[in-house]
Structures are given as structure tokens and as C-alpha cells.
Design an enzyme around this catalytic site. Structure first.
Site, short mmCIF file in Angstrom:
data_model
loop_
_atom_site.label_atom_id
_atom_site.label_comp_id
_atom_site.label_asym_id
_atom_site.label_seq_id
_atom_site.Cartn_x
_atom_site.Cartn_y
_atom_site.Cartn_z
N LYS A 78 0.78 -1.19 0.05
CA LYS A 78 0.02 0.04 0.02
C LYS A 78 0.80 1.28 -0.08
O LYS A 78 2.02 1.28 0.58
CB LYS A 78 -0.88 -0.06 1.45
CG LYS A 78 -1.80 1.10 1.23
CD LYS A 78 -2.94 0.94 2.34
CE LYS A 78 -3.80 2.18 2.85
NZ LYS A 78 -4.80 1.78 3.86
N SER A 153 -9.52 1.89 2.95
CA SER A 153 -8.84 2.61 2.17
C SER A 153 -7.69 1.79 1.36
O SER A 153 -7.24 2.04 0.26
CB SER A 153 -8.20 3.61 2.78
OG SER A 153 -7.03 2.94 3.94
N SER A 177 -9.49 -0.36 7.24
CA SER A 177 -9.07 -0.25 5.76
C SER A 177 -8.46 -1.51 5.22
O SER A 177 -8.17 -1.48 4.04
CB SER A 177 -8.32 0.70 5.62
OG SER A 177 -9.01 1.93 5.65
N1 GLN Z 1 -13.10 4.08 6.65
C1 GLN Z 1 -12.45 4.56 7.76
C2 GLN Z 1 -12.02 6.16 7.52
O1 GLN Z 1 -12.32 6.52 6.65
C3 GLN Z 1 -11.12 3.61 8.09
C4 GLN Z 1 -10.13 4.13 7.29
C5 GLN Z 1 -8.87 3.45 7.55
O2 GLN Z 1 -8.93 2.32 8.06
N2 GLN Z 1 -7.60 3.86 7.03
O3 GLN Z 1 -11.63 6.51 8.22
#
Ligand code: GLN
Length: 486
Positions: A78, A153, A177
Site C-alpha cells: 500500500k 482505504s 481499511s
Molecule cells: N473508513 C475509515 C475512515 O475513513 C477507516 C479508514 C482506515 O482504516 N484507514 O477513516
């Protein structure tokens, strides 16, 4: 079976028996990326030459009899994890040309094990989002239905694994994410216990919640990556000095004597896709049939989880992202005359709208007049959420729940409605707030043929119990054998 379709475990066996070389395997994966990534859009940077060089080194090591379970295996990273000499963008214009002068600890560990870093994959900008639509560069499409989001994400990581454009990947999970995109793309994803994996070199979003973890084609591969990336690191003061077990050994024991808890509060049907509910219910039955005992438990503060997370995460983000000021590194708006104008110009043009929204929310929640009402209150409720889990784990070994209330939605369907998107994180956020480990494993398909994930949560540092449950469940089901056609 084509080389790019191999699991890590199978590829390792073939490499060990010298039936294939890492160079062949790496080339096969690069060819696969060339063939399908124009449709999927998982990669921000493909490290072609670097990967081929690493594969040659791996082949040398193998012929010298030096082989670990990851030697010669192509892994995608990532783009929020620093790779020395390889652009690390966080999918943000702010870091579009940032080339880190150092490697994250997880990268060093992968390299020491002889893994091949095949490239850097797409994500929501600075890991803020649930669909990868917040990337500053490109959309990533779900390999099961190209009109849909891959989740986020870590959408690039999940899509790359699902589409066989790597053998495994690393993602990061602040509120779901890793698990949510794994669920939407039909792969396995694990968020380890906070402190299990070093965060050194992971670009910070919300430091008390962030954790790096694997996304893989099956549970065994997930354990193999965990064996390599886990452990104490003197460069991360929140990493725990705790021995790393061989996670694959946990598969030897069956599920007799394991107690699974079903949180009552997750059992609402509000906003649920019926296929998610029925898949999770069936999964519970399968796990019971494997010898586990099922009880109902309560996590009474579940209703506050989304509100608490969306105060704490933006607060930490607003502080962490203050470093992107156009002075030290990253993008700078060179058109402005004064320092204040330069700051403003840089941050307005360098950050996308979701990141700006989070910075504004977080700065507000931390400001002198509101700190007690928002940040302090949220931190207090976070402690209550942690207590809920401690009490639950006195009665059971693991908790089962859905990962997300619906399968992958259509691209653009929710992008104008951030609040609804935040609400869809309801099942994943609490593991981060509590710091416990949690995994997503494929458990079914929706009527449209989209993958659905089962969430398995465990007590602190009980990754072994989670992986053992997931492993036996996976063996008893066929969902992981079905692949998207591209
Ligand atoms: N969807 C969550 C957010 O928007 C989690 C994102 C993540 O785990 N990086 O913050």
C-alpha cells in the site's frame, strides 16, 4: 495453474523444489499487471526493474539453500508504507513526488526474508475513506464488477490480490481499511493487535489506531506474512516486546473448546443487505459444526462507536498532517508571496476534499473551547468501548460479525454522501478503538455475485485463535476457491 494464480504457500513449494524460479514468477506477475491493471487500476507505481533485480537475488539465495517462506515471492505494498528509493505518495498530490530516504520496518523485514516488492498500490488519500475513490490519482475498480468500488482505504491491495496481480499484499487499517476491502474483494485481510507490527515508516493517519497487516488469497498465506512482519521494533515505541509465534502452528488444533460470542448489538437489520445477514448466520453454523460453542454477548457501547471514531481519528489526523506545510518536503505552492499564503496555497491544492474535511473536523474537535466536549468525551467513551471487549472476552474466545453492512457499492454511489459512508464502518471501527486483532475471511456471495466477508475478532495478541478459526472455516467452505473473471 498459471504462475500468477499461485498462493504464497504453493509458490514457495515450487521455488523450493526448483520447479520454478523467482524470476519466472515475478515476470508472470508483471505480465499479469500489464494485462489487467488498465481495467482494475490497482497500481500507482510498478517497480518492474527493481522487482526483477530482487527476484534474481532471491534465485541466488535459493540455489545457495537459503529459502524462507517468502523468498522470491512478489508482494504489493500500500502506497502509505515508505519504500527507500521508490515513490511513496499516500495517493496524495501532496506527496506525488516523494521518494523516501528510508524503508519502513515491515519493508526491511520483507526484504530480509527475500520477498520481491512488486510495486505500490492505490488507496484513499492518506488512508481516509472506505472506497478508494478519495485517491488523488485514480479509481480502483473491484475485480468482481468493474463498475463497483473495491472498498477502502486499502482498495489497491485487495484488488491486486483478488486479480492475481501479486501473491500477497500489505495494507493499513485505522478503522477497517484492511478488512473492508478484503471483504469486498473476496480475499483474507488481518488487522493485527495494536503494537504487534511496527508502524515505523507507515505514514501516520491516526497513530493510536493505525496498524499494518496482510491481505492474501487464503488464511495460511496470511499467517506466513504475519510470521515475517510481526515483532518488537525499537523504532516504534508502541510496538510490543512479545515473542512472535509461528502462526501456522495454530492450525494444528481444531475448534473444540472454542467459544464464539455473537454481539447482540450487531444483530440489527437496519441498512443490512439480506445476503450479508444470511451469509454470516450460515458461517456461524459452520463454525459451530466444527466444534465451537456459540453464545450471545453484549457490547453495550456499540451505538457510540462511529461518533467516537470520527472525533478521535480526525483529531489525530489534523495533528499528524500538520507536517505537510510546503516547507520541508512534499508539494509547495510556489506562486505565493507571503509565508501564510504559501501554507494556505500548499494545503488547499495539495490535499483533496476528504482530507481537508478531516483536518477541519479534527482541528475543531481539538480547539480550546471544544476539546472537553469532543476529544475528551470521545476518549472517555473509547475507554468504555475497551471495557466492553474486556468483559466480552471473559466469556468467549472470539467474536463473529459482518465486516460491512452491504457488499461493494457502485462507483460514485456514495461519494457525495460522506456521512453514510462513515456509518458503513460500524462493524470494523471498534477493533481499532479497542486495539484488538480482527480478520475478514470470505463467507458468501450476494445475489449479484459479489463477495461477502465474515469478521473474526479476538482478544489482545490472540491472532492465533483468530487464524485457527478462519483456517478451519475456510477449509470447510468453498468461497475462497471462486475467482473473479477479468
Ligand atoms: N473508513 C475509515 C475512515 O475513513 C477507516 C479508514 C482506515 O482504516 N484507514 O477513516
Amino acid at each position: 495453474m498459471k504462475l500468477h494464480e499461485l498462493t504464497i504457500q504453493k509458490a514457495h513449494e515450487l521455488l523450493k523444489q526448483k520447479e520454478i524460479s523467482s524470476q519466472e514468477l515475478t515476470q508472470a506477475v508483471l505480465n499479469r499487471i500489464e494485462a489487467v491493471d488498465a481495467k482494475v487500476g490497482a497500481y500507482i507505481s510498478v517497480a518492474g526493474e527493481m522487482a526483477v533485480d530482487q527476484s534474481k537475488l532471491a534465485d541466488k539465495a535459493i540455489s545457495a539453500g537459503n529459502i524462507s517462506s517468502l523468498t522470491g515471492i512478489p508482494i504489493a505494498i500500500k502506497d502509505v508504507i515508505c519504500t527507500k528509493g521508490l515513490r511513496t505518495t499516500c495517493a496524495s498530490k501532496m506527496l506525488e513526488n516523494f521518494i523516501p530516504p528510508y524503508d519502513a520496518t515491515v519493508i526491511k523485514k520483507l526484504q530480509k526474508a527475500g520477498a520481491v516488492i512488486i510495486g505500490k498500490v492505490n488507496m484513499d488519500e492518506f488512508a481516509m475513506g472506505s472506497s478508494t475513490e478519495n485517491s488523488g490519482f485514480q479509481l480502483t475498480h473491484n475485480p468482481w464488477d468493474l463498475d463497483r468500488i473495491p472498498g477502502g482505504s486499502s482498495g489497491g491491495s485487495a484488488a491486486a490480490v483478488a486479480a492475481d496481480m501479486c501473491l500477497g499484499a500489505l495494507g493499513s487499517d485505522t478503522g477497517g481499511s484492511i478488512r473492508q476491502p478484503a471483504s469486498h474483494c473476496g480475499v483474507v485481510g488481518l488487522k493485527p493487535t495494536y503494537g504487534r507490527v511496527s508502524r515505523f515508516g507507515l505514514v501516520a493517519f491516526a497513530s493510536s489506531l493505525d496498524q499494518i497487516g496482510p491481505l492474501t488469497k487464503n488464511v495460511n498465506d496470511c499467517a506466513l506474512l504475519m510470521n515475517t512482519i510481526s515483532g518488537y521494533d525499537s523504532k516504534d515505541s508502541t510496538s510490543m516486546p512479545r515473542e512472535v509465534p509461528d502462526y501456522t502452528l495454530s492450525f494444528k488444533e481444531n475448534l473444540t473448546g472454542v467459544t464464539i460470542g455473537i454481539p447482540r448489538e450487531f444483530n440489527t437489520s437496519k441498512g443490512f443487505d439480506p445476503s450479508v445477514l444470511s451469509s454470516v448466520k450460515n458461517a456461524v453454523k459452520v463454525i459451530e459444526s466444527l466444534g465451537a460453542k456459540c453464545i450471545e454477548i453484549s457490547l453495550p457501547h456499540t451505538q457510540y462507536v462511529v461518533a467516537v471514531y470520527y472525533v478521535i481519528a480526525p483529531s489525530e489526523a489534523s495533528s499528524n498532517l500538520a507536517r505537510y506545510d510546503g516547507v520541508r518536503y512534499g508539494f509547495r505552492d510556489k506562486t505565493k508571496k507571503s509565508l501564510i499564503e504559501m501554507y494556505r496555497g500548499t494545503r488547499s491544492a495539495g490535499f483533496g476534499s476528504e482530507v481537508q474535511r478531516r483536518i477541519i473536523l479534527g482541528t475543531y474537535a481539538l480547539s480550546a473551547g471544544y476539546y472537553d466536549a469532543y476529544y475528551k468525551k470521545a476518549s472517555q467513551v473509547r475507554t468504555l468501548i475497551i471495557e466492553d471487549f474486556k468483559k466480552a472476552f471473559e466469556k468467549c474466545d472470539i467474536l463473529l460479525s459482518p465486516v460491512a453492512p452491504t457488499p461493494a457499492f457502485k462507483i460514485g454511489e456514495m461519494s457525495e454522501d460522506p456521512l453514510t459512508m462513515y456509518l458503513s464502518d460500524i462493524f470494523t471501527l471498534s477493533a481499532n478503538l479497542a486495539g484488538i486483532p480482527s480478520l475478514s475471511v470470505p463467507c458468501g456471495f450476494s445475489a449479484e455475485g459479489l463477495p461477502i466477508g465474515l469478521q473474526i475478532m479476538g482478544n489482545y495478541f490472540q491472532e492465533e485463535t483468530i487464524l485457527r478459526t478462519a483456517y478451519h472455516y475456510e477449509n470447510a467452505t468453498d468461497f475462497h476457491k471462486i475467482k473473479p473473471t477479468l
